[in-house]
Design an enzyme around this catalytic site. Sequence first.
Site, short mmCIF file in Angstrom:
data_model
loop_
_atom_site.label_atom_id
_atom_site.label_comp_id
_atom_site.label_asym_id
_atom_site.label_seq_id
_atom_site.Cartn_x
_atom_site.Cartn_y
_atom_site.Cartn_z
N ASP A 78 100.27 146.56 98.28
CA ASP A 78 99.70 145.23 98.19
C ASP A 78 100.50 144.20 98.99
O ASP A 78 101.67 143.93 98.71
CB ASP A 78 99.60 144.79 96.72
CG ASP A 78 98.54 143.71 96.48
OD1 ASP A 78 97.85 143.35 97.44
OD2 ASP A 78 98.42 143.25 95.34
N LYS A 120 94.91 144.49 90.60
CA LYS A 120 95.65 143.34 91.13
C LYS A 120 96.59 142.75 90.09
O LYS A 120 97.72 142.36 90.40
CB LYS A 120 94.66 142.27 91.61
CG LYS A 120 95.29 141.01 92.15
CD LYS A 120 96.04 141.24 93.44
CE LYS A 120 95.10 141.35 94.61
NZ LYS A 120 95.83 141.35 95.91
N LYS A 161 92.60 130.29 99.43
CA LYS A 161 92.89 130.59 98.02
C LYS A 161 93.72 129.47 97.40
O LYS A 161 94.67 128.97 97.99
CB LYS A 161 93.63 131.92 97.92
CG LYS A 161 93.99 132.31 96.49
CD LYS A 161 94.58 133.71 96.44
CE LYS A 161 95.94 133.79 97.06
NZ LYS A 161 96.56 135.13 96.90
N LYS A 195 103.92 143.44 97.53
CA LYS A 195 103.94 142.82 96.20
C LYS A 195 104.49 143.75 95.12
O LYS A 195 105.22 143.33 94.23
CB LYS A 195 102.50 142.42 95.86
CG LYS A 195 102.35 141.46 94.71
CD LYS A 195 100.90 140.99 94.62
CE LYS A 195 100.57 140.01 95.71
NZ LYS A 195 99.21 140.03 96.21
#
Length: 513
Positions: free
Chosen positions: A308, A357, A398, A469
Amino acid sequence: MPNQRTQNSTFTVDSPNVNYTEEAIESHYVYRDAKVIRTETGMTVLPTEKQYSFKTIRKLPKLGIMLVGWGGNNGSTVTASILANKHNITWRTKTGVQQPNYYGSVTQSSTVKLGVDEQGKDVYVPFGTLLPMVHPNDIVIGGWDISKANLAEAMERAQVLEFDLQRQLAPMMQQMKPLPSIYYPDYIAANQGERADNVLGGTKQEQLEKIRKDIRDFKAQNGLDSVVVLWTANTERFSDVIPGVNDTAENFYKAVKAGHEEIAPSSIFALASILEKAPFINGSPQNTFVPGVIEIAEQEKVFIGGDDFKSGQTKLKSVLVDFLVNAGLKPTAITSYNHLGNNDGYNLSAPQQFRSKEISKSNVVDDMVQANDILYKDGEHPDHIVVIKYCPTVGDSKRALDEYVSEIFMGGKNTISIYNVCEDSLLASPLIIDLVILTELFTRITYKTDDTGYHSFHPVLSVLSYLLKAPMVPNGTPVVNALSKQRQCMENILRACIGLAPQSEMTLEHKCI
């Protein structure tokens, strides 16, 4: 111009521990650490030393990248951006003429301290000059997508780049068409079905063989020396890890042949890449690398990395929590809210994909908390909530809203609230460039600790953690999430390859006068 390569930052290290040949840079390096032995009366600390020799091949390969999800926001944006830089295309906005650049790329737009000059001033050089690295302008791009739209259409659909830039790039990108990809409706949100008009048929084994052939053909048709495959497609649901199915290499091979339902598209792509000796990077949060796939990568000695992209909210979180804990403050609650309107957000509106996520975002503070047993008792952890909502109006911009509540001196409370507008694909695209360039670099770096010969780094390429991530690490080794430590690791390993000590900010030359 901003996209031109720096010519005046080349250097050589003049040291008996470094040898430059036409073929390689060879260095001898002493790795110093400390071993702590716990006893009933306290702890004993033993300084340790270990000798390493590193060899970096200097010749740069002709490199290609194959993106899974090439027609998505990230794939179309990184392709367009590389073309704009390569051809030095400028474009008009309402604020004036914009030049192409590689801002946001560590390898292209950050610097590292090399040392001090005769006046005691710090000397910095571009990160990308520490060792020979492929320039993004020289990378050949291809890939797959479940949508048959060409890259010009995909760029327009993404609504990320300015119109004047799209207008100039469209003629080049109209000729770029994604190869058919793998589509299992159970793995991504049902709302993605409307895009799925470019999909492979056949069994999972047949799809595996087709992806392998695609990689071989791409490499041959473009005269490439090496290929890196990167997943930037939709977030999948998590695969169940089932004994006898995907828990070992042998079982995974059998499960692919049997077409088992818990073999994900991303895992098929990973297996195909590994078998073609092409490193595979997972830029989404799902568990592509089930134990069986990791074992195959280890057997084949091919690099894998994930998971990620770490581009906005999580990158900031890994900085802020590290700062708070190191300042002796105690974060007790971290609440993260996002809303976004691109196709990633559309896909994440489905519960199973959101769960993937959520997992990748939620573990980012663990190592920082565990490092301070003054603030946190064993098993204690801040409340940590992650929310993601789909809001079409905001598109690729975002919104990330974060609140950090910390306990401070004498029972007081401190609250930090942050509102962060993240241009999602414009932050993720430079990470794709860095992941590919650094992964390729490490295919040319080997090491040895004795006279038995050189070896590659472990196939799970944890040095990429700064960019990811939920960083993967070799089994049984610690996960580091603090951004500053991840950056230091990456930089200092490259320094070791040219015989330089880890970067120190002691600056004793200015203090012991």
